[in-house]
Design a protein around this motif. Structure first.
Motif, short mmCIF file in Angstrom:
data_model
loop_
_atom_site.label_atom_id
_atom_site.label_comp_id
_atom_site.label_asym_id
_atom_site.label_seq_id
_atom_site.Cartn_x
_atom_site.Cartn_y
_atom_site.Cartn_z
N ALA A 46 0.49 3.68 0.78
CA ALA A 46 -0.53 2.61 0.77
C ALA A 46 -1.28 2.61 -0.55
CB ALA A 46 -1.49 2.78 1.94
N TYR A 47 -1.68 3.79 -1.01
CA TYR A 47 -2.38 3.87 -2.30
C TYR A 47 -1.49 3.36 -3.43
CZ TYR A 47 -5.70 6.89 0.18
OH TYR A 47 -6.61 7.40 1.07
N ALA A 48 -0.20 3.66 -3.35
CA ALA A 48 0.73 3.22 -4.40
C ALA A 48 0.90 1.70 -4.43
CB ALA A 48 2.09 3.89 -4.22
N THR A 49 0.70 1.04 -3.28
CA THR A 49 0.80 -0.43 -3.28
C THR A 49 -0.38 -1.06 -3.99
OG1 THR A 49 -0.43 -0.90 -1.22
CG2 THR A 49 1.95 -0.39 -1.01
N LYS A 50 -1.48 -0.33 -4.08
CA LYS A 50 -2.72 -0.78 -4.71
C LYS A 50 -3.34 -1.98 -3.98
CE LYS A 50 -0.76 0.45 -9.14
NZ LYS A 50 0.48 -0.15 -9.53
N HIS A 51 -2.92 -2.23 -2.75
CA HIS A 51 -3.43 -3.37 -2.00
C HIS A 51 -4.52 -2.92 -1.04
CE1 HIS A 51 -3.71 -6.96 0.41
NE2 HIS A 51 -3.00 -7.58 -0.54
N LYS A 52 -5.70 -3.42 -1.24
CA LYS A 52 -6.87 -2.98 -0.47
C LYS A 52 -6.67 -3.08 1.04
CE LYS A 52 -11.70 -3.64 0.22
NZ LYS A 52 -12.97 -3.65 -0.27
N ASP A 53 -6.12 -4.20 1.51
CA ASP A 53 -5.94 -4.36 2.95
C ASP A 53 -4.93 -3.37 3.53
OD1 ASP A 53 -7.80 -6.41 2.91
OD2 ASP A 53 -6.29 -8.01 2.88
N VAL A 54 -3.88 -3.09 2.79
CA VAL A 54 -2.89 -2.12 3.24
C VAL A 54 -3.52 -0.72 3.26
CG1 VAL A 54 -0.66 -1.04 2.71
CG2 VAL A 54 -0.93 -3.52 2.44
N ILE A 55 -4.25 -0.39 2.21
CA ILE A 55 -4.92 0.92 2.16
C ILE A 55 -5.90 1.06 3.32
CG2 ILE A 55 -6.57 2.32 0.84
CD1 ILE A 55 -5.23 1.09 -1.72
N THR A 56 -6.70 0.05 3.56
CA THR A 56 -7.69 0.10 4.64
C THR A 56 -7.02 0.25 6.00
OG1 THR A 56 -9.24 -1.22 3.35
CG2 THR A 56 -9.62 -1.13 5.73
N ALA A 57 -5.98 -0.54 6.24
CA ALA A 57 -5.30 -0.50 7.54
C ALA A 57 -4.67 0.87 7.80
CB ALA A 57 -4.23 -1.59 7.61
N ILE A 58 -4.03 1.42 6.80
CA ILE A 58 -3.38 2.72 6.99
C ILE A 58 -4.43 3.82 7.12
CG2 ILE A 58 -1.84 4.44 5.94
CD1 ILE A 58 -0.48 1.90 7.18
N ARG A 158 11.51 4.83 4.17
CA ARG A 158 11.26 3.63 4.99
C ARG A 158 9.78 3.33 5.08
NH1 ARG A 158 14.52 5.67 9.50
NH2 ARG A 158 12.61 5.39 10.65
N ILE A 159 8.96 4.35 5.23
CA ILE A 159 7.50 4.14 5.29
C ILE A 159 7.03 3.47 3.99
CG2 ILE A 159 5.24 5.27 5.34
CD1 ILE A 159 6.59 7.42 7.18
N GLY A 160 7.43 4.03 2.86
CA GLY A 160 7.05 3.45 1.58
C GLY A 160 7.57 2.03 1.42
N ALA A 161 8.80 1.79 1.83
CA ALA A 161 9.40 0.46 1.68
C ALA A 161 8.66 -0.59 2.51
CB ALA A 161 10.87 0.52 2.10
N VAL A 162 8.33 -0.26 3.74
CA VAL A 162 7.66 -1.21 4.61
C VAL A 162 6.24 -1.50 4.13
CG1 VAL A 162 6.80 -1.58 6.97
CG2 VAL A 162 9.11 -0.70 6.60
N LEU A 163 5.53 -0.47 3.71
CA LEU A 163 4.17 -0.71 3.22
C LEU A 163 4.18 -1.50 1.92
CD1 LEU A 163 2.43 2.62 4.17
CD2 LEU A 163 2.31 0.42 5.32
N SER A 164 5.15 -1.25 1.07
CA SER A 164 5.31 -2.03 -0.16
C SER A 164 5.60 -3.49 0.17
CB SER A 164 6.43 -1.43 -1.01
OG SER A 164 6.60 -2.17 -2.20
N ALA A 165 6.45 -3.72 1.14
CA ALA A 165 6.78 -5.09 1.54
C ALA A 165 5.58 -5.80 2.15
CB ALA A 165 7.95 -5.08 2.52
N ALA A 166 4.79 -5.10 2.93
CA ALA A 166 3.59 -5.70 3.52
C ALA A 166 2.63 -6.14 2.41
CB ALA A 166 2.90 -4.71 4.47
N ALA A 167 2.43 -5.27 1.43
CA ALA A 167 1.56 -5.62 0.30
C ALA A 167 2.12 -6.82 -0.46
CB ALA A 167 1.40 -4.42 -0.63
N GLN A 168 3.44 -6.85 -0.63
CA GLN A 168 4.08 -7.97 -1.33
C GLN A 168 3.82 -9.29 -0.60
OE1 GLN A 168 5.79 -7.89 -4.25
NE2 GLN A 168 6.05 -10.09 -4.17
N ALA A 169 4.01 -9.30 0.71
CA ALA A 169 3.79 -10.52 1.48
C ALA A 169 2.33 -10.98 1.38
CB ALA A 169 4.19 -10.31 2.94
N LEU A 170 1.41 -10.04 1.46
CA LEU A 170 -0.01 -10.40 1.35
C LEU A 170 -0.33 -10.96 -0.04
CD1 LEU A 170 -1.55 -7.38 3.28
CD2 LEU A 170 -1.33 -9.75 4.10
N GLU A 171 0.28 -10.39 -1.07
CA GLU A 171 0.07 -10.90 -2.43
C GLU A 171 0.66 -12.30 -2.60
OE1 GLU A 171 -1.72 -9.81 -5.03
OE2 GLU A 171 -2.44 -8.25 -3.69
N ILE A 172 1.82 -12.54 -2.00
CA ILE A 172 2.44 -13.88 -2.05
C ILE A 172 1.49 -14.90 -1.41
CG2 ILE A 172 4.31 -15.31 -1.12
CD1 ILE A 172 6.14 -12.82 -1.48
#
Length: 176
Positions: A46-58, A158-172
């Motif tokens: 989550a921290y690696a995605t740098k996305h605040k909402d992903v970090i907060t949720a996790i 898989r954990i990293g991949a899914v969290l990265s994808a979640a951050a990507q969708a939110l950024e889109i």
């Protein structure tokens, strides 16, 4: 933002990501990894995605000690440095760089304040998110040597991949 809120914030085209978010953090999907390892991998990712909402949720979702939280932050931070440096060494055509000492402090890897293999798993997931093959190879070797199975390695990725994808969708969604 709780995990349920994060899932509902994902757009319809990210339905697979919504479904995967629940699965990768579920106890039955741990493939021999401890709850602490999964929590740390999820936090570091989550921290690696740098996305605040992903970090907060996790952060709200996992039950992690302050030591695991600190180690996850350290893994995300030191890998941000190492992944850039070692990706360069790996990709540049001049092989002389691989012979040179890095001269970068990374003492936390040797003394992370938590189980060393759990820290290596965190670092592996972050390195996958950041795309450093040289670092991924090094971390896979360490965790396999430490008794983690290939399925355990795959779970971390898989954990990293899914969290990265979640951050990507939110950024889109934020950009459109």
């Amino acid at each position: 933002m709780a995990l349920a809120e994060l899932k509902s914030a994902l757009p319809s085209y990210a339905k697979d990501i919504k479904l995967n978010l629940g699965r990768v953090l579920a106890a039955d999907g741990m493939d021999g990894l401890s709850r602490d390892a999964v929590a740390g991998i999820a936090l570091a990712s989550a921290y690696a995605t740098k996305h605040k909402d992903v970090i907060t949720a996790i952060t709200e979702e996992v039950d992690a000690s302050s030591e695991i939280v600190d180690a996850a932050k350290a893994a995300a931070t030191v890998m941000a440095m190492n992944n850039v440096y070692y990706r360069f060494v790996h990709l540049v055509s001049d092989g002389e760089y691989a012979k040179m000492p890095a001269n970068l402090r990374m003492n936390v890897i040797g003394n992370p304040g938590i189980d060393k293999i759990d820290f290596e798993l965190m670092s592996l997931a972050v390195s996958a998110i950041n795309g450093c093959g040289m670092c991924m190879d090094a971390h896979v070797a360490e965790v396999i040597k430490g008794g983690v199975t290939r399925q355990g390695v795959q779970t971390a990725i898989r954990i990293g991949a899914v969290l990265s994808a979640a951050a990507q969708a939110l950024e889109i969604e934020a950009a459109t």
